[in-house]
Enzyme design. Structure first.
Site, PDB file in Angstrom:
ATOM      1  CG  PHE A  22     -19.344 -16.141  -6.207  1.00  0.00           C
ATOM      2  CD1 PHE A  22     -19.016 -17.434  -6.572  1.00  0.00           C
ATOM      3  CD2 PHE A  22     -20.674 -15.758  -6.267  1.00  0.00           C
ATOM      4  CE1 PHE A  22     -19.977 -18.346  -6.969  1.00  0.00           C
ATOM      5  CE2 PHE A  22     -21.653 -16.650  -6.666  1.00  0.00           C
ATOM      6  CZ  PHE A  22     -21.299 -17.956  -7.014  1.00  0.00           C
ATOM      7  NE  ARG A  45     -24.707 -29.854  -1.303  1.00  0.00           N
ATOM      8  CZ  ARG A  45     -25.287 -28.774  -1.793  1.00  0.00           C
ATOM      9  NH1 ARG A  45     -25.144 -27.619  -1.184  1.00  0.00           N
ATOM     10  NH2 ARG A  45     -25.997 -28.836  -2.892  1.00  0.00           N
ATOM     11  CE  LYS A  50     -27.087 -24.246   2.215  1.00  0.00           C
ATOM     12  NZ  LYS A  50     -27.860 -24.723   1.045  1.00  0.00           N
ATOM     13  CE  LYS A  87     -28.048 -19.478   0.092  1.00  0.00           C
ATOM     14  NZ  LYS A  87     -28.928 -19.265  -1.077  1.00  0.00           N
TER      15      LYS A  87
END
Length: 277
Positions: free
Chosen positions: A121, A187, A193, A49
Site C-alpha cells: 500500500f 503515528r 483506522k 484493514k
C-alpha cells in the site's frame, strides 16, 4: 518508552538495510490513529484493514516493523521488485495466527509461503501524493505482490456501509489514508483506522499473579501506553496465554470502547501480541 523513541528505533533499524544512496529518501513506517465516528471520508482513499503482518521491502531485504529480517523463501524474495515497498504479508481474513506462525519460522516452509501474498500500500521512496503513489503501485502487481484496492467514499453513511460489509465478511475494518498526503512516518492523522471497536498498542511492563481459578497463572498484564499511561488488562487472554504470558517489553494490541479522563481505556480486551516481531 515514548512513541518517538520507538519510531526512532524502528527507523534506524530499517535504514540499516538501505545503503547510502537511499538514506535521504527512506521513511520509517506510517502508523494509523483511530478515526472519529463521524468522519467525512471525501479527502481519503479507503482500503480494507488487513489482518496481516507488516513487512517492509527495501529492494534487497524483507523486514518486520522491528527491523528484523523475514526468513522468506528465496523464490518469494526473487519475485519482489527492486522498488522499495511497504505492506502486509497476508493469508486471508481470520488467519492471523496461522500467518504469524509461518512468517516467524527461522526456516521457511514452502507450503505455507505458497499461501502468502504481499499486499502493498505504499512506495517508501516514491514521490507525489498518496493517490499518485497508490496508482504507481498497480504497475508492480504480480502473483505475489498485490496492491491493496483503494476506494473513494463521499459520505459517512457510505463509509459505514462499507465497514459493515467488510466486518460481516470477516474483515477487521477499514484504513483511511489522506489522498493528498506526502510520504510521512510515525503515528499520524494522515492515516486512520476505522473499526467497530477502537484498538491501540501498549508495552507490557509487569505481570499480576492470578487468583481463584487463575491461581498459579497470569491474572492480568500491566501495560503502559506510548503516552505513559499505565493500566491492567486481564480480559481476553486465553488459558495458554495465562500460562505463558507475553514477556515484559513485548508490545500487545488491545481493543477498547473509550477512555477515561485520565487516559485509561474502558472495557479493554487483549487481542494479540503486536506484529513487530
Amino acid at each position: 518508552m515514548s512513541e518517538t523513541t520507538v519510531n526512532r528505533r524502528v527507523l534506524l533499524a530499517w535504514l540499516g538495510s538501505w545503503g547510502a544512496p537511499m538514506l535521504a529518501q527512506a521513511q520509517a513506517p506510517l502508523l494509523a490513529k483511530n478515526a472519529p465516528a463521524g468522519i467525512d471520508p471525501a479527502p481519503y482513499l479507503v482500503s480494507e484493514k488487513l489482518d496481516g503482518v507488516r513487512a517492509l521491502w527495501d529492494g534487497a531485504t524483507l523486514r518486520f516493523r522491528s527491523g528484523r529480517a523475514v526468513a522468506a523463501p528465496a523464490w518469494f524474495l526473487a519475485a519482489l521488485p527492486q522498488t522499495p515497498l511497504d505492506g502486509e504479508l497476508w493469508m486471508g481474513r481470520r488467519r492471523f495466527d496461522e500467518l504469524s506462525g509461518a512468517v516467524r519460522r527461522a526456516e521457511p516452509v514452502d507450503a505455507e509461503w505458497r499461501r502468502i501474498h504481499y499486499r502493498v500500500f505504499e512506495l517508501p521512496a516514491g514521490e507525489g501524493t498518496f493517490a499518485q503513489r497508490a496508482d504507481k503501485l498497480k504497475a508492480l502487481a504480480s502473483d505475489i505482490v498485490v496492491p491493496v484496492e483503494q476506494q473513494r467514499f463521499t459520505s459517512n453513511a457510505a463509509l459505514r456501509a462499507k465497514l459493515k460489509q467488510v466486518v460481516d465478511a470477516g474483515g477487521e475494518g477499514l484504513m483511511l489514508h489522506r489522498a493528498d498526503a506526502p510520504l510521512a512516518s510515525g503515528r499520524s492523522d494522515l492515516l486512520l483506522k476505522l473499526k467497530p471497536l477502537a484498538d491501540a498498542e501498549a508495552v507490557v511492563v509487569g505481570h499480576e499473579a492470578g487468583k481463584g481459578r487463575f491461581k498459579g497463572q497470569l491474572g492480568a498484564l500491566e501495560l503502559q501506553t506510548p503516552e505513559g499511561v499505565r493500566f491492567k488488562l486481564g480480559t481476553g487472554l486465553s488459558d495458554a496465554q495465562r500460562r505463558d504470558p507475553p514477556p515484559i517489553g513485548a508490545t500487545v494490541t488491545y481493543r477498547y470502547r473509550d477512555v477515561t479522563p485520565a487516559g485509561k481505556p474502558r472495557f479493554a480486551s487483549f487481542v494479540r501480541v503486536a506484529d513487530q516481531f
